[in-house]
Design an enzyme around this catalytic site. Sequence first.
Site, mmCIF file in Angstrom:
data_model
loop_
_atom_site.group_PDB
_atom_site.id
_atom_site.type_symbol
_atom_site.label_atom_id
_atom_site.label_comp_id
_atom_site.label_asym_id
_atom_site.label_seq_id
_atom_site.Cartn_x
_atom_site.Cartn_y
_atom_site.Cartn_z
ATOM 1 N N SER A 147 -10.053 -0.212 6.841
ATOM 2 C CA SER A 147 -9.448 -0.010 5.648
ATOM 3 C C SER A 147 -8.755 -1.285 5.142
ATOM 4 O O SER A 147 -8.364 -1.299 3.997
ATOM 5 C CB SER A 147 -8.162 1.038 5.680
ATOM 6 O OG SER A 147 -9.176 2.393 5.640
ATOM 7 N N LYS B 190 0.704 -1.425 0.120
ATOM 8 C CA LYS B 190 0.064 0.008 -0.069
ATOM 9 C C LYS B 190 0.855 1.067 -0.087
ATOM 10 O O LYS B 190 1.734 1.183 0.706
ATOM 11 C CB LYS B 190 -0.809 0.043 1.151
ATOM 12 C CG LYS B 190 -1.926 1.112 1.251
ATOM 13 C CD LYS B 190 -2.684 0.974 2.453
ATOM 14 C CE LYS B 190 -3.838 2.091 2.569
ATOM 15 N NZ LYS B 190 -4.886 1.790 3.833
ATOM 16 N N SER C 134 -9.835 1.958 2.663
ATOM 17 C CA SER C 134 -8.990 2.903 1.768
ATOM 18 C C SER C 134 -7.911 1.930 0.999
ATOM 19 O O SER C 134 -7.235 2.221 0.085
ATOM 20 C CB SER C 134 -8.076 3.775 2.535
ATOM 21 O OG SER C 134 -7.383 3.139 3.736
#
Lengths: 447, 480
Positions: free
Chosen positions: A179, A79, A155
């Site tokens: 997330s 990420k 997210s």
Amino acid sequence: MNITELTVHELREKLDKKELTSEEITKAYVDRINDKEKDINAFVTTTLDEALNKAKEIDKEKNSEKLENSYAGIPLGIKDNMCTKGVKTTCSSRMLENFIAPYDATVVNKLVNEENLISLGKLNMDEFAMGSSTETSYFKKTKNPWDLSRVPGGSSGGSAAAVAANMVPWALGSDTGGSIRQPASLCGVVGLKPTYGLVSRYGLVAFASSLDQIGPITKDVEDSAILLSLIAGHDEKDSTSANVPKKDYTKNLKKDIKGLKIGVPKEFFGDGINKDVKEALEKAIEVYKELGAEIGEISIDVAEYALATYYIIACAEASSNLGRFDGIRYGHRAKDFENLKDLYKNSRSEGFGAEVKRRIILGTYVLSAGYYDAYYKKAQKVRTLVQNEFSRGFERYDVLLTPTSPITAFKFGEKTENPLEMYLSDICTVSVNIAGLPRNISSLRSR
Amino acid sequence: MAREDYEVVIGLEVHAELSTKTKIFCSCSTEFGGEPNTHCCPVCMGMPGALPVLNEKVVEYAVKAGLATNCEISRDSKNDRKNYFYPDTPKAYQISQFDKPLCERGYVEIETENGKKKIGLTRIHIEDDAGKLNHDDYGRGSLVDLNRAGVPLIEIVSEPDLRSADETDKYLKKLKSILEYIEVSDCKMQEGSLRADVNVSVRKKGEEKLGTRTEMKNMNSFKSITRAIEYEVERQIDVIEKGGKIEQETLRWDEVSGKTFSMRDKEDAQDYRYFPEPDLVAIRLSDEYIENIRKNLPELPESRKARYLEEYNLTEKEARTITASKYLSEFFEKASKISGNPKAVCNWLLSDVARILNENEEEPEAIPFLPEDLAELVMLIEKGTISSKIAKDVLEKMFENPGKKPSKIIEENGWVQISDEGAIKEIVDKIVANNPQSIIDYKAGKDKALGFLIGLAMKETKGKANPQMLNKMFLDAMKD
């Protein structure tokens, strides 16, 4: 055999048996990314040439004592809020569009430098991890591989979509209020938010320090257990990381669950829960029952306040954590400014997107003199209540079972107009962060 | 109303940089100076994702400071963020302590004209220092140097117990000497490692309520603090006398004009939005930990003073002056041990050495010779190698030529005292022969005449004749 459909533990077996090389595996993923990225938009930055070069080198040394029988040579996606030395770390924000960290996050150091996993690149996300659909990314909209008109969740939407689309065998995500779990759920893969403190946050660009936690997004539960075993552990660079002995989280995976006490909090099955979600859960409960688990209903009535509590605490911390993006030392700096205040104002106005600004303003407000007691302090008290109530739940039950998202993957733009509705996407997940609990979501894969 | 009808109320916030080897939240060096931005890492530069880890030495030093100033030490303390934007503050917040400081409710004792007085300490807390802005010589802007960012500080907050510039000066000097004694800060004011925010207000005598205060920030010399307080007190009284009101504000002291100026900042009412630092865990101290530090506290100025009265037979004033500076008192003890003559060492330090330091506005640390050298000087006088008058010249040379031994100076200048009986006798006989009137005067009871004769002999020998021998020989000569 389609390499990119294999789980990591399957890849590992083939590597160990010399049925596959790291180069073959990496090449398969490079091809897959080249093929699919234009549809999915999972990556902010790819490092495919570097990945292939590293794979070749690892193959050369794979017989050495150091790399034999290890996960060395297996690719990985990261990420884009975890610092990678020499490769951009953008947090999907214009603010950090060209930011290259001078150091590696602890998880990156462990996986890439020590375990010799191969990074394929940095995955898209909601800007600074603020969002539930990855739509707040400054760069691109990541699509749900199952239906390109729908969001992947967020997210960590890039991470979940990349795993679901077989563009990476596994990925790292981060979870502040859902997330990891929510996008994993929306993309039909496995997401695990480890207990707060289990994985070092050093090098994870902070959103809300007391809630953030890095964790795996994988194709199956075993892979999540493997990845967690690789990244968990005390880090002297993170004071909030727990000093507990290292564990092999795969050890108990295949034991039967006869007599396991599963609590189902009734508050999580209320009006807002979509029919499909409810049905899937009921089905899962049936499966657990058949396997001999005991199911019981419990009540966690403060859960109702968890969402409000979460948004107060998370925004408060974010407003402070994001102060450092001021255009002085790194990150976006406005071209036009008359004085110092202008420099701050213009750089931050241009560098941050609407959702980030909204949360900074909200967080600044709840910490302000005169409002602190009413909001932040009260939220901290409710946080203690939530923790206590979950603790009581665990006196009677071994695990709790709840939905992850109240709804299935929604369409692009469906909730961007109404932030409150978007915030409701986190209603099933935030209480776990507030309580600092471990949590695992696994979806049945049905391709 | 007259000036005497007002009471002055002063409170201090003193910042002292701790002399730990590494910074408060990372392992960068705390060394002063160095090329800009060379003592930095992702943590103290506020890089995204970097996290602080509290240096345990900082806690230890702060607890030491708390115990040495009679504070209660908190068993349960924590760090808080103080949020504000400034280019020298890379995280956009300072990690300080808000509602649970490490040390609370202490005091420091000072000597005033009316005897001893306790100055209350509200609290001592730990925090990180900011970086430094270097304003570019070419006027193109300011450059940020983060070498100082993350250097540990303690902030020592006093109660508004001080009543004059003089008391403030004494309090600050006492505090400085305590911090030096316990070796937690080098207190170099010129390097900014000790600085004070001075809060001043005035009120009519007998009034309970405090007047509105003004604050002068970052003062770093004793002299300017005294001047600034004196100026500010006069200014405030003047405003009130003219029917005006004091505004609560931050002032800048200007050394050149000798005035304070308002730092009118639109954001004067800063809201720092303090909240608990989520990147750090609570600081829990055990009784055992605290007791251990207490047991190992070095000798403090007060007890050292008491020891000097006893051990070296100094007067109260001598002992107080010597022990006010750790450096000076250690210098004193060493020189005394070598020379075996503490009284003489003390005299030299408090008279001639102090005078020369004062003339150059320097601290005892600036003495350019070793305790061994002063001891040698004292012993040379005792042995009669030089007279104490010549010794003063030797001391001047010792200041002028750092590192040069007194014996070497004496040798180079031919200052060795004449103690040869024959040589002195010759001079005495000559002078006695040439000054018959003085002999008559002396015999008539005018003791002064002896001094006159010795003076002549000294003049003749350029001060090198042994005064005791001269004395004796003149007396002998006049008996005849």
